[in-house]
Design an enzyme around this catalytic site. Sequence first.
Site, PDB file in Angstrom:
ATOM      1  N   CYS A  49       0.802  -1.236   0.000  1.00  0.00           N
ATOM      2  CA  CYS A  49       0.000   0.000   0.000  1.00  0.00           C
ATOM      3  C   CYS A  49       0.833   1.285   0.000  1.00  0.00           C
ATOM      4  CB  CYS A  49      -0.948  -0.016   1.192  1.00  0.00           C
ATOM      5  SG  CYS A  49      -0.137  -0.506   2.722  1.00  0.00           S
TER       6      CYS A  49
ATOM      7  N   LYS B 159       9.962  -3.582   1.270  1.00  0.00           N
ATOM      8  CA  LYS B 159       8.935  -3.641   0.201  1.00  0.00           C
ATOM      9  C   LYS B 159       8.968  -2.347  -0.594  1.00  0.00           C
ATOM     10  CE  LYS B 159       5.747  -6.687   2.641  1.00  0.00           C
ATOM     11  NZ  LYS B 159       4.478  -6.773   3.374  1.00  0.00           N
TER      12      LYS B 159
ATOM     13  N   HIS C 193      -2.825   6.358   4.877  1.00  0.00           N
ATOM     14  CA  HIS C 193      -1.396   6.487   5.133  1.00  0.00           C
ATOM     15  C   HIS C 193      -0.929   7.889   4.713  1.00  0.00           C
ATOM     16  CE1 HIS C 193      -1.158   2.325   5.924  1.00  0.00           C
ATOM     17  NE2 HIS C 193      -0.502   1.891   4.872  1.00  0.00           N
TER      18      HIS C 193
END
Length: 345
Positions: free
Chosen positions: A128, A212, A241
């Site tokens: 994400c 990631k 976020h």
Amino acid sequence: KSYRVAILGATGAVGTELIDLLATRNFPLESLKLLASPRSAGRTLSFRGETLPVEPVAEGCFNQVDVVLASAGGSTSKTWAPKAVAAGAVVIDNSSAFRMVPEVPLVVPEVNPEAAATHQGIIANPNCTTILMTVAVWPLHQVQPVERLIAATYQSASGAGARAMEEVKIQAQQILNGQDPKPELFPYPLAFNLFPHNSPLNDQGYCQEEMKMVNETRKIFSAHDLRVSATCVRVPVLRAHSEAINLEFKQPFPVEKAREVLQTAPGVKLVEDWSTNYFPMPMEATGKDEVLVGRIRQDLSHPCGLELWLCGDQIRKGAALNAVQIAELLVEKDWVKPREVALSQ
Ligand code: A2P
């Protein structure tokens, strides 16, 4: 032409959003199957006014399915995605299980839609924070390649699932009631607190979430030498976020140029009012499709540096929306079947 879709993990935070997106967007849907763990057997969920049963994932359940949107964790995907592919479906997988497998495309439709053309049954939906960051950085990278990218993230509870969101609310209540907050899913209290992301650490001191961002950004941009470093932090926000991004280029990148590029970039909404210190906020990013970007400014410490700030809905563009956009892309380009299967038919 319409398609038979299954959602694996339909009862989760992302699964719920997938159902909502399929209900409201124009995806050519023939049928929808909702799958979860045996814990959810007997549950029903509503879709466009209909009541649909939640079925436990089981052998044979992907027969008669064209597209699987999977968001039930890495181990569930590892077990079931190959079975779904063997049954003839394409799997758009939200877990990290297949993201770094070379043959598996890792796709952000605003960035590298063409990568989806080569799929062999599985397409991975990126992490994400990486999705949100690449949507904002890619348009700048097209004007002038980014040489080095440094990110600090402020990540909501939703990344750890629906139960994690509940945990923060309960902890907030506990603290307001004068009780000690009880961590269950998270290792430490998150309400009125924050902590560095609790994914496993490597020998260099980076956690998995940070790696990631490094590895997935390189794969999505096809920029295998791109220098990326991230510090990922969990904050007591429910579902959006935020990220502070520092970009370094070879030549100075004028702020006005960056603003002009981001003003029209797909999936981006520029949010800046310098007179009132009004910039992207997670509360305002919640429920929105776009990544909100602002505070674009020259890096004081480097003539070729640019600073920016972004917020994006972690469940939506960070997960479910990106997956649905990939499905829409496959339909639009007629890439639902892997190329060799399509050619042999
Ligand atoms: P269930 O509700 O039956 O546990 P979240 O990310 O919000 O925690 O959601 C995870 C989703 O993945 C849920 O829909 C959950 O279903 C599903 N899930 C978790 N483990 C499995 C499993 N072993 N098999 C199938 N679905 C699973």
